[in-house]
Design a protein around this motif. Structure first.
Motif, PDB file in Angstrom:
ATOM      1  N   ARG A 409       0.846  -1.276   0.039  1.00  0.00           N
ATOM      2  CA  ARG A 409      -0.044  -0.136  -0.041  1.00  0.00           C
ATOM      3  C   ARG A 409       0.779   1.187  -0.096  1.00  0.00           C
ATOM      4  NH1 ARG A 409      -5.112  -1.252   4.159  1.00  0.00           N
ATOM      5  NH2 ARG A 409      -5.917  -3.001   3.015  1.00  0.00           N
ATOM      6  N   GLU A 410       2.147   1.112   0.651  1.00  0.00           N
ATOM      7  CA  GLU A 410       2.907   2.457   0.627  1.00  0.00           C
ATOM      8  C   GLU A 410       3.169   2.881  -0.727  1.00  0.00           C
ATOM      9  OE1 GLU A 410       3.973  -0.270   4.083  1.00  0.00           O
ATOM     10  OE2 GLU A 410       3.796  -0.692   2.016  1.00  0.00           O
ATOM     11  N   ARG A 411       3.207   2.270  -1.866  1.00  0.00           N
ATOM     12  CA  ARG A 411       3.574   2.722  -3.257  1.00  0.00           C
ATOM     13  C   ARG A 411       2.573   3.427  -3.680  1.00  0.00           C
ATOM     14  NH1 ARG A 411       4.936  -2.051  -6.797  1.00  0.00           N
ATOM     15  NH2 ARG A 411       5.945  -0.408  -7.847  1.00  0.00           N
ATOM     16  N   LEU A 412       1.352   3.528  -3.100  1.00  0.00           N
ATOM     17  CA  LEU A 412       0.331   4.369  -3.586  1.00  0.00           C
ATOM     18  C   LEU A 412       0.416   5.666  -3.134  1.00  0.00           C
ATOM     19  CD1 LEU A 412      -3.006   1.997  -2.777  1.00  0.00           C
ATOM     20  CD2 LEU A 412      -1.859   2.682  -5.190  1.00  0.00           C
ATOM     21  N   LYS A 413       1.192   5.869  -2.260  1.00  0.00           N
ATOM     22  CA  LYS A 413       1.505   7.358  -1.886  1.00  0.00           C
ATOM     23  C   LYS A 413       2.979   7.715  -2.133  1.00  0.00           C
ATOM     24  CE  LYS A 413      -2.154   7.734   1.558  1.00  0.00           C
ATOM     25  NZ  LYS A 413      -2.339   7.961   3.124  1.00  0.00           N
ATOM     26  N   GLY A 414       3.727   6.766  -2.709  1.00  0.00           N
ATOM     27  CA  GLY A 414       5.218   6.859  -3.033  1.00  0.00           C
ATOM     28  C   GLY A 414       5.679   7.490  -4.269  1.00  0.00           C
ATOM     29  N   ARG A 415       6.656   6.958  -4.730  1.00  0.00           N
ATOM     30  CA  ARG A 415       7.414   7.267  -6.064  1.00  0.00           C
ATOM     31  C   ARG A 415       6.093   7.216  -7.080  1.00  0.00           C
ATOM     32  NH1 ARG A 415      11.980   4.155  -6.294  1.00  0.00           N
ATOM     33  NH2 ARG A 415      13.018   5.874  -5.497  1.00  0.00           N
ATOM     34  N   ASN A 416       6.163   8.388  -7.984  1.00  0.00           N
ATOM     35  CA  ASN A 416       5.290   8.502  -9.123  1.00  0.00           C
ATOM     36  C   ASN A 416       3.851   8.209  -9.070  1.00  0.00           C
ATOM     37  OD1 ASN A 416       7.898   9.185 -10.463  1.00  0.00           O
ATOM     38  ND2 ASN A 416       8.098   6.857 -10.984  1.00  0.00           N
ATOM     39  N   ALA A 417       3.437   8.296  -7.639  1.00  0.00           N
ATOM     40  CA  ALA A 417       1.799   8.072  -7.532  1.00  0.00           C
ATOM     41  C   ALA A 417       1.043   8.783  -8.364  1.00  0.00           C
ATOM     42  CB  ALA A 417       1.585   7.913  -5.949  1.00  0.00           C
ATOM     43  N   ASP A 418       1.740  10.065  -8.430  1.00  0.00           N
ATOM     44  CA  ASP A 418       0.846  11.208  -8.919  1.00  0.00           C
ATOM     45  C   ASP A 418       1.041  11.256 -10.770  1.00  0.00           C
ATOM     46  OD1 ASP A 418       0.188  12.317  -6.662  1.00  0.00           O
ATOM     47  OD2 ASP A 418       1.821  13.393  -6.669  1.00  0.00           O
ATOM     48  N   TRP A 419       1.569  10.154 -11.308  1.00  0.00           N
ATOM     49  CA  TRP A 419       1.855  10.232 -12.753  1.00  0.00           C
ATOM     50  C   TRP A 419       0.975   8.936 -13.407  1.00  0.00           C
ATOM     51  CZ3 TRP A 419       4.715  13.492 -15.599  1.00  0.00           C
ATOM     52  CH2 TRP A 419       5.225  14.588 -15.029  1.00  0.00           C
ATOM     53  N   THR A 420      -0.268   8.739 -12.822  1.00  0.00           N
ATOM     54  CA  THR A 420      -1.294   7.488 -13.135  1.00  0.00           C
ATOM     55  C   THR A 420      -1.471   7.557 -14.566  1.00  0.00           C
ATOM     56  OG1 THR A 420      -3.070   8.734 -12.468  1.00  0.00           O
ATOM     57  CG2 THR A 420      -1.860   7.166 -10.793  1.00  0.00           C
ATOM     58  N   HIS A 421      -1.173   8.689 -15.475  1.00  0.00           N
ATOM     59  CA  HIS A 421      -1.839   8.840 -16.619  1.00  0.00           C
ATOM     60  C   HIS A 421      -0.628   8.332 -17.399  1.00  0.00           C
ATOM     61  CE1 HIS A 421       1.158  11.990 -16.463  1.00  0.00           C
ATOM     62  NE2 HIS A 421       1.359  12.006 -17.856  1.00  0.00           N
ATOM     63  N   LEU A 422       0.804   8.329 -16.941  1.00  0.00           N
ATOM     64  CA  LEU A 422       1.729   7.870 -18.031  1.00  0.00           C
ATOM     65  C   LEU A 422       1.727   6.465 -18.476  1.00  0.00           C
ATOM     66  CD1 LEU A 422       5.293   9.157 -17.319  1.00  0.00           C
ATOM     67  CD2 LEU A 422       5.164   6.655 -17.593  1.00  0.00           C
ATOM     68  N   TYR A 423       1.941   6.279 -19.755  1.00  0.00           N
ATOM     69  CA  TYR A 423       1.859   4.770 -20.221  1.00  0.00           C
ATOM     70  C   TYR A 423       2.876   4.889 -21.442  1.00  0.00           C
ATOM     71  CZ  TYR A 423       0.733   0.513 -22.615  1.00  0.00           C
ATOM     72  OH  TYR A 423       0.642  -0.680 -23.111  1.00  0.00           O
TER      73      TYR A 423
END
Length: 892
Positions: A409-423
């Motif tokens: 669960r930690e990763r949901l607030k960790g590195r790159n969590a704000d870049w969910t559009h990136l593919y």
């Protein structure tokens, strides 16, 4: 390189490589479908890290790489793949002594190296055409046991002040006990790839090598998203061949032919859960089964039914001293192509090499020395070999796969969590496919300058890609790099787009205005992001965090300051001034064909003047970034109590203001009446700002000069920059003045001392991981921008404006000559000097003296500030590949 002509009976077409580039650009023939798109390291990356707290190196170490299936990308030695990396090919080697097959390049993790992560191998990109119709790669493989443990233990023992312990230092290459393994690729057609592997015993005794050319599929079936599993199987072939065949849903039927009828070893590209996790019920045929068959002698490790998702051909070569053996292969969809080796097969290599020579000879200035041609050719080769299929779907990575365990669960607030559009699932230009096997936005911008010389289409595609909706954040930020996409790189994208446009226009006679317009519209979003997010007080003074300059500052500029408050950055503000002028230049060019762009050109003109006013702050209340006492630009520290102070570090931060310079000629301005009218109104009605626009008469017209640094302050800054006791090194401009060798900058905060010392080589601090250093070495990208800026200053100021070069010498020369001298110093990092030495090799005697090493050129990340030795990533042809453009300019 020697020029070998094909036989008169089969003369090559004129500029065949240019024709291939045109066919590929028009999508008539997919010449770039296959290329060097395989990474050289997929372990230890953020993509493969499913740990709770982002410990990528430890979560997927080198020891797991041979046994664990990768989720996102594949890696290999001298390898290729298709542009979607469904099908991969590379070589593996075994000298009979190593504990594992040599399937991938070895190096130290960030925590193992005394200066961060570091590849510990010798490999070289010798040649490549832009369509990869011909490629050549050299790997030097020791005959003795590869010293994996010794490299780790010795470097771990050494401190940051010690030199790195290199592979050559272990003695494993003594008496030339190694193999030269040369891998060449030549395309008979876009889908018919010929492969030639030559192994030479450089040692004094008979030596045996097992060569394992390997074909496999990227694992797309183990994650619960696509259960289809492509298969490779053995098929009948001519008497002197072995062959395998596969049918792939995307590419159809293909064969790989192996000359010499070797034994075929089949397995699956799946994780060995028995070895890694103690799973007694794990699959039998797994990713490292071929390793166990060869190294451990486990004859049951491979599939006797000769089918799988991975196959290798076993060649056992016994070579006398100096002897060379050649192995030929062919990956093809042509059912009639049944030959490997022989006259017709080798004729394809001869012709493709001739065409490569023809292509590069046409680019090189006529009077260029053979040594400069060699350096330039290998720089281009490194850039082209450093393309990589880069795959990363952050939304899927955060959520996990249906067939995998739930991510922490930690990763949901960790590195790159704000870049969910990136593919990302594209072929991208990498800084270095081992140390930096992920794109970095500002690195990529610099890559595109020399790439535009050989393949402007690819350069433009790369710049556009970073601005597409699946890369650029919805808020307008360009992704920085995978360790922290939200970090801030210098905004050089507009500069790169403008330069690529002009390079292509100069070569073809016409620029690609559609490309320029596409880039411009997206950069408007990015520019707005900068203004809204990084101008803390709305005063046109910017903060950008570390801005790619790692440890150049007193503090970690990406983290909260230990003092509280904030830093007004000379470099951030200067980058934004440069950004304004780049956008102004693009807008004016577009306005030539569409008057609607005149208004937005006016916006960038005025915004630049506001930044110029704020940065110099003549007569204002705010402390100036310009220090009047020293005559230099510094960062300004703002404390919570309202106090401010210059942080007097003489560094590249104070030279970056030189990058923001442009001249507007009257023939351009007069052709755009709305822009001219608004500019005149602004100058006449804003007298406090008009001082920042210098004018002069020229050929009956008026030239207008825009620069963050006026002609008077320019002289002061250059006095420092061109002083050999300060910034000027024999090999370029240092990132930090040598003045700080005897005068370190020290700032005491809350009982703790923060300091900046002159460090001309590796970093002595762990700031930003300690694997790169901006406290004294020479860095190519900023040196390149300084050269370009001096040329722009000369364009306006002319031959009459001279400066001492070097400072204190009494020799005064105009600025264009200073630019040429700096370019010469930089290129001489790689060129043979009068003693037949290349400074880039530093103190490694074998590299200087041995002709088998001397002409294989590494292109390092940065260079020793005093002696020019290469430091950091050894294959960062990415931005150090700019040397190819400097060599090009030297003869134009």
């Amino acid at each position: 390189m020697a020029k070998t002509r094909p036989s008169p009976s089969a003369p090559p077409p004129v500029q065949a490589e240019q024709q291939r580039l045109q066919e590929d650009a028009r999508r008539e023939k997919h010449w770039k479908r296959w290329g060097p798109y395989l990474s050289e390291r997929a372990w230890g990356t953020v993509r493969e890290d499913y740990s709770s707290y982002g410990t990528a190196w430890e979560y997927f170490p080198h020891d797991h790489a041979r046994s664990r299936a990768y989720r996102w990308n594949e890696d290999g030695l001298a390898g290729i793949s298709d542009r979607h990396q469904f099908v991969c090919f590379a070589i593996a080697l075994w000298n009979g002594r190593d504990p594992i097959l040599k399937e991938r390049l070895f190096g130290l993790t960030g925590n193992e190296g005394n200066h961060g992560e570091d590849v510990k191998e010798y490999y070289y990109y010798l040649d490549s055409t832009p369509t990869h119709s011909y490629m050549k790669y050299l790997y030097k493989y020791p005959q003795g046991e590869f010293p994996y443990n010794r490299l780790v233990e010795e470097n771990r023992r050494r401190g940051r002040r010690d030199l790195e312990f290199e592979l050559i230092d272990t003695g494993v290459f003594d008496e030339d006990r190694y193999f030269d393994v040369v891998v060449e690729y030549a395309k008979a057609s876009p889908e018919d790839l010929l492969i030639r592997i030559q192994v030479c015993n450089r040692g004094p005794d008979l030596a045996e090598l097992t060569l394992l050319p390997t074909l496999w599929f990227r694992n797309t079936w183990s994650w619960g998203l696509d259960v289809r599993r492509p298969r490779i199987k053995a098929v009948e072939a001519a008497q002197d061949l072995s062959a395998v065949e596969f049918i792939h849903d995307y590419y159809g039927r293909r064969r790989l032919l192996f000359g010499g009828h070797p034994t075929l070893l089949f397995t699956e590209n799946e994780t060995n859960t028995r070895r890694l996790y103690g799973d007694a019920h794990g699959a039998r045929y797994v990713k490292d089964s071929i390793n166990d068959y060869i190294v451990r002698g486990d004859k049951e490790a491979v599939n006797p039914e000769q089918i799988g998702s991975k196959v290798a051909a076993q060649y056992v070569l016994s070579l006398e001293p100096g002897a060379t053996e050649t192995v030929s292969l062919r990956l093809t969809n042509d059912g009639e192509a049944a030959r490997c080796g022989g006259g017709a097969f080798n004729d394809v290599f001869t012709q493709r090499l001739w065409e490569a020579n023809e292509f590069y000879d046409a680019l090189a200035p006529a009077d260029l020395s053979s040594d400069a041609r060699l350096v330039q050719r290998q720089a281009f080769a490194g850039l082209l070999w450093s393309k990589q299929f880069y795959h990363y779907d952050i939304s899927r990575w955060l959520k996990g796969d249906p067939a995998g365990p739930e991510p922490p669960r930690e990763r949901l607030k960790g590195r790159n969590a704000d870049w969910t559009h990136l593919y990302n699932a594209d072929v991208v230009s990498m800084p270095d496919k081992w140390e930096y096997p992920w794109y970095a936005a500002w690195d990529l911008a610099f890559h595109c300058i020399p790439l535009a010389v050989v393949d402007p289409t690819f350069a433009k595609e790369q710049l556009i890609l970073m601005l597409r909706e699946w890369y650029m954040h919805p808020n307008g930020q360009i992704p920085a790099y995978e360790w922290a996409f939200g970090d801030v790189n210098p905004p050089v994208h507009a500069w790169a787009a403008w330069r690529v446009y002009k390079i292509e226009k100069k070569r073809k006679g016409a620029g690609d205005r559609v490309f320029l317009e596409r880039v411009f519209h997206k950069l408007l979003l990015n520019f707005t992001w900068w203004v809204n997010r990084k101008d803390a007080e709305g005063k046109n003074i910017f903060q950008g965090g570390f801005l790619g300059l790692d440890n150049i500052g007193v503090f970690d500029r990406s983290a909260p300051l230990p003092t509280g408050g904030h830093i007004e950055q000379s470099d951030a503000t200067s980058w934004m001034g440069m950004y304004c002028l780049n956008m102004l230049s693009i807008a004016l060019e577009l306005a030539r064909g569409n008057r609607a762009y005149e208004d937005v050109a006016s916006k960038f003109f005025e915004h630049f003047v506001y930044i110029c006013r704020a940065m110099n702050n003549i007569g204002g209340e705010q402390i100036e970034l310009w220090d009047r006492e020293d005559g230099f630009f510094y960062d300004v520290l703002h404390l919570p109590d309202g106090k401010t102070c210059h942080m007097k570090v003489r560094s590249m931060v104070g030279l970056i203001p030189l990058f923001a310079v442009e001249t507007l000629d009257s023939d351009l301005v007069d052709s755009l009446p709305r822009f001219k009218h608004r500019m005149q109104w602004f100058i006449e009605n804003k007298p406090d700002f008009s001082a920042h626009v210098e004018t002069q008469s020229h050929d009956g017209g008026v030239r207008r000069f825009l620069s963050l640094v006026d002609r008077h302050r320019l002289r002061s800054v250059l006095r420092y920059m061109l002083d050999e006791q300060e910034f000027l090194s024999p090999y370029g401009i240092r990132a930090l003045s040598r003045y700080h060798k005897d005068h370190p900058y020290v700032l005491s905060v809350m009982g703790r001392e923060h300091r900046v010392d002159y460090e001309p080589a590796e970093s002595g601090t762990g700031l930003f991981g300690g694997n790169s250093n901006w406290r004294g070495p020479i860095w190519f990208p900023v040196n390149y921008l300084l050269i370009e800026s001096l040329q722009k200053f000369h364009y306006f100021l002319g031959d009459g404006y001279t400066v001492e070069y070097p400072t204190g010498s009494g020799r005064a020369i105009p600025l264009n000559q200073v630019a040429a001298e700096l370019s010469r110093r930089l290129t001489h990092l790689f060129l043979l000097d009068r003693q037949g030495r290349r400074p880039v090799f530093g103190g490694a005697k074998k590299f200087h003296a041995d002709p088998l090493w001397r002409d294989a050129i590494p292109f390092h990340e940065y260079f020793h500030g005093d002696n020019g030795a290469g430091i950091g990533a050894s294959h960062q042809t990415g931005w150090t590949g700019l040397v190819a453009k400097l060599i090009q300019q030297s003869g134009e």
